[in-house]
Design a protein around this motif. Structure first.
Motif, PDB file in Angstrom:
ATOM      1  N   LEU A  26       0.825  -1.213   0.000  1.00  0.00           N
ATOM      2  CA  LEU A  26       0.000   0.000   0.000  1.00  0.00           C
ATOM      3  C   LEU A  26       0.859   1.262   0.000  1.00  0.00           C
ATOM      4  O   LEU A  26       0.400   2.331  -0.401  1.00  0.00           O
ATOM      5  CB  LEU A  26      -0.932   0.013   1.215  1.00  0.00           C
ATOM      6  CG  LEU A  26      -2.062  -1.011   1.218  1.00  0.00           C
ATOM      7  CD1 LEU A  26      -2.780  -1.008   2.561  1.00  0.00           C
ATOM      8  CD2 LEU A  26      -3.037  -0.756   0.071  1.00  0.00           C
ATOM      9  N   GLN A  27       2.112   1.132   0.446  1.00  0.00           N
ATOM     10  CA  GLN A  27       3.032   2.267   0.531  1.00  0.00           C
ATOM     11  C   GLN A  27       4.100   2.215  -0.568  1.00  0.00           C
ATOM     12  O   GLN A  27       5.127   2.880  -0.479  1.00  0.00           O
ATOM     13  CB  GLN A  27       3.694   2.284   1.907  1.00  0.00           C
ATOM     14  CG  GLN A  27       2.688   2.363   3.047  1.00  0.00           C
ATOM     15  CD  GLN A  27       3.350   2.215   4.383  1.00  0.00           C
ATOM     16  OE1 GLN A  27       4.056   3.111   4.823  1.00  0.00           O
ATOM     17  NE2 GLN A  27       3.135   1.074   5.029  1.00  0.00           N
ATOM     18  N   LYS A  28       3.840   1.428  -1.600  1.00  0.00           N
ATOM     19  CA  LYS A  28       4.813   1.191  -2.674  1.00  0.00           C
ATOM     20  C   LYS A  28       5.358   2.487  -3.265  1.00  0.00           C
ATOM     21  O   LYS A  28       6.573   2.657  -3.404  1.00  0.00           O
ATOM     22  CB  LYS A  28       4.177   0.337  -3.769  1.00  0.00           C
ATOM     23  CG  LYS A  28       5.070   0.080  -4.955  1.00  0.00           C
ATOM     24  CD  LYS A  28       4.349  -0.744  -6.019  1.00  0.00           C
ATOM     25  CE  LYS A  28       5.333  -1.119  -7.096  1.00  0.00           C
ATOM     26  NZ  LYS A  28       4.984  -0.680  -8.398  1.00  0.00           N
ATOM     27  N   THR A  29       4.493   3.390  -3.626  1.00  0.00           N
ATOM     28  CA  THR A  29       4.932   4.638  -4.263  1.00  0.00           C
ATOM     29  C   THR A  29       5.884   5.413  -3.356  1.00  0.00           C
ATOM     30  O   THR A  29       6.943   5.861  -3.800  1.00  0.00           O
ATOM     31  CB  THR A  29       3.711   5.511  -4.631  1.00  0.00           C
ATOM     32  OG1 THR A  29       2.871   4.757  -5.509  1.00  0.00           O
ATOM     33  CG2 THR A  29       4.143   6.800  -5.317  1.00  0.00           C
ATOM     34  N   GLU A  30       5.531   5.544  -2.088  1.00  0.00           N
ATOM     35  CA  GLU A  30       6.375   6.281  -1.135  1.00  0.00           C
ATOM     36  C   GLU A  30       7.695   5.565  -0.890  1.00  0.00           C
ATOM     37  O   GLU A  30       8.749   6.197  -0.811  1.00  0.00           O
ATOM     38  CB  GLU A  30       5.630   6.486   0.197  1.00  0.00           C
ATOM     39  CG  GLU A  30       4.407   7.361   0.102  1.00  0.00           C
ATOM     40  CD  GLU A  30       3.136   6.623  -0.363  1.00  0.00           C
ATOM     41  OE1 GLU A  30       3.148   5.365  -0.473  1.00  0.00           O
ATOM     42  OE2 GLU A  30       2.144   7.312  -0.642  1.00  0.00           O
ATOM     43  N   ILE A  31       7.647   4.237  -0.769  1.00  0.00           N
ATOM     44  CA  ILE A  31       8.863   3.455  -0.527  1.00  0.00           C
ATOM     45  C   ILE A  31       9.816   3.582  -1.711  1.00  0.00           C
ATOM     46  O   ILE A  31      11.012   3.860  -1.533  1.00  0.00           O
ATOM     47  CB  ILE A  31       8.514   1.969  -0.260  1.00  0.00           C
ATOM     48  CG1 ILE A  31       7.808   1.838   1.096  1.00  0.00           C
ATOM     49  CG2 ILE A  31       9.752   1.090  -0.331  1.00  0.00           C
ATOM     50  CD1 ILE A  31       7.183   0.467   1.346  1.00  0.00           C
ATOM     51  N   GLU A  32       9.311   3.407  -2.914  1.00  0.00           N
ATOM     52  CA  GLU A  32      10.164   3.483  -4.100  1.00  0.00           C
ATOM     53  C   GLU A  32      10.695   4.898  -4.318  1.00  0.00           C
ATOM     54  O   GLU A  32      11.832   5.068  -4.749  1.00  0.00           O
ATOM     55  CB  GLU A  32       9.416   2.959  -5.323  1.00  0.00           C
ATOM     56  CG  GLU A  32       9.199   1.462  -5.251  1.00  0.00           C
ATOM     57  CD  GLU A  32       8.469   0.871  -6.439  1.00  0.00           C
ATOM     58  OE1 GLU A  32       7.896   1.628  -7.255  1.00  0.00           O
ATOM     59  OE2 GLU A  32       8.477  -0.380  -6.563  1.00  0.00           O
ATOM     60  N   LYS A  33       9.903   5.890  -3.982  1.00  0.00           N
ATOM     61  CA  LYS A  33      10.379   7.278  -4.089  1.00  0.00           C
ATOM     62  C   LYS A  33      11.519   7.512  -3.093  1.00  0.00           C
ATOM     63  O   LYS A  33      12.543   8.107  -3.443  1.00  0.00           O
ATOM     64  CB  LYS A  33       9.235   8.253  -3.828  1.00  0.00           C
ATOM     65  CG  LYS A  33       9.619   9.698  -3.998  1.00  0.00           C
ATOM     66  CD  LYS A  33       8.423  10.615  -3.799  1.00  0.00           C
ATOM     67  CE  LYS A  33       8.851  12.063  -3.976  1.00  0.00           C
ATOM     68  NZ  LYS A  33       7.724  12.983  -3.756  1.00  0.00           N
ATOM     69  N   LEU A  34      11.366   7.028  -1.882  1.00  0.00           N
ATOM     70  CA  LEU A  34      12.400   7.183  -0.855  1.00  0.00           C
ATOM     71  C   LEU A  34      13.692   6.463  -1.259  1.00  0.00           C
ATOM     72  O   LEU A  34      14.786   6.999  -1.090  1.00  0.00           O
ATOM     73  CB  LEU A  34      11.899   6.649   0.484  1.00  0.00           C
ATOM     74  CG  LEU A  34      12.828   6.777   1.676  1.00  0.00           C
ATOM     75  CD1 LEU A  34      13.105   8.249   1.991  1.00  0.00           C
ATOM     76  CD2 LEU A  34      12.237   6.097   2.893  1.00  0.00           C
ATOM     77  N   LEU A  35      13.565   5.273  -1.816  1.00  0.00           N
ATOM     78  CA  LEU A  35      14.742   4.495  -2.221  1.00  0.00           C
ATOM     79  C   LEU A  35      15.329   4.966  -3.546  1.00  0.00           C
ATOM     80  O   LEU A  35      16.490   4.702  -3.849  1.00  0.00           O
ATOM     81  CB  LEU A  35      14.393   3.010  -2.312  1.00  0.00           C
ATOM     82  CG  LEU A  35      14.069   2.317  -0.991  1.00  0.00           C
ATOM     83  CD1 LEU A  35      13.548   0.914  -1.244  1.00  0.00           C
ATOM     84  CD2 LEU A  35      15.289   2.283  -0.091  1.00  0.00           C
ATOM     85  N   GLY A  36      14.510   5.624  -4.366  1.00  0.00           N
ATOM     86  CA  GLY A  36      14.985   6.119  -5.657  1.00  0.00           C
ATOM     87  C   GLY A  36      15.081   5.063  -6.742  1.00  0.00           C
ATOM     88  O   GLY A  36      15.744   5.276  -7.754  1.00  0.00           O
ATOM     89  N   VAL A  37      14.420   3.922  -6.532  1.00  0.00           N
ATOM     90  CA  VAL A  37      14.432   2.833  -7.517  1.00  0.00           C
ATOM     91  C   VAL A  37      13.076   2.134  -7.524  1.00  0.00           C
ATOM     92  O   VAL A  37      12.314   2.209  -6.565  1.00  0.00           O
ATOM     93  CB  VAL A  37      15.530   1.783  -7.220  1.00  0.00           C
ATOM     94  CG1 VAL A  37      16.920   2.373  -7.358  1.00  0.00           C
ATOM     95  CG2 VAL A  37      15.346   1.146  -5.856  1.00  0.00           C
ATOM     96  N   GLU A  38      12.809   1.426  -8.617  1.00  0.00           N
ATOM     97  CA  GLU A  38      11.610   0.587  -8.708  1.00  0.00           C
ATOM     98  C   GLU A  38      11.960  -0.799  -8.164  1.00  0.00           C
ATOM     99  O   GLU A  38      12.940  -1.417  -8.604  1.00  0.00           O
ATOM    100  CB  GLU A  38      11.163   0.490 -10.161  1.00  0.00           C
ATOM    101  CG  GLU A  38       9.829  -0.177 -10.338  1.00  0.00           C
ATOM    102  CD  GLU A  38       9.353  -0.107 -11.771  1.00  0.00           C
ATOM    103  OE1 GLU A  38       8.823  -1.140 -12.247  1.00  0.00           O
ATOM    104  OE2 GLU A  38       9.507   0.945 -12.418  1.00  0.00           O
TER     105      GLU A  38
END
Length: 116
Positions: free
Chosen positions: A46-58
């Protein structure tokens, strides 16, 4: 002799560094009961978008519905543990993403009461 090392991020949750003849991978590995793993995976998803934005990768989100475990990972392709010329690249990858994964996922996992 194993192709991975792991650090616990909670009860049956590991930050794993996996290495092979074709890739180096950093992953969150959920390995408790099937029901709890899928619940935690879904809450993180559910937090995929935020997690990937924070990590800077897909990331690769692998719920593995037919097994107990689930995995969230990012990997460096086209490297080989048997090629010494790849070692520095793999080491830098592991340093960067093991730190990023722990800083990103640990607080999120701590909030999920199932794994406290």
């Amino acid at each position: 002799k194993d192709s991975w090392i792991a650090k616990s991020l909670g009860s049956s949750i590991q930050l794993c560094l996996v290495i092979s003849k074709t890739f180096a991978r950093t992953e969150i590995y959920l390995n408790k009961s099937k029901q709890e793993n899928k619940k935690v995976f879904d809450q993180l998803l559910l937090q995929k978008t935020e997690i990937e934005k924070l990590l800077g990768v897909e990331l690769y989100w692998d719920r593995i519905d037919n097994k107990n475990a689930s995995r969230i990972s990012f990997q460096l392709e086209n490297v080989n543990i048997e090629n010494k010329d790849d070692w520095d690249k793999m080491i830098l990858f592991f340093i960067e993403y093991s730190v990023k994964f722990e800083q990103c996922f640990k607080p999120l996992l701590d909030k999920i009461k199932t794994f406290k």
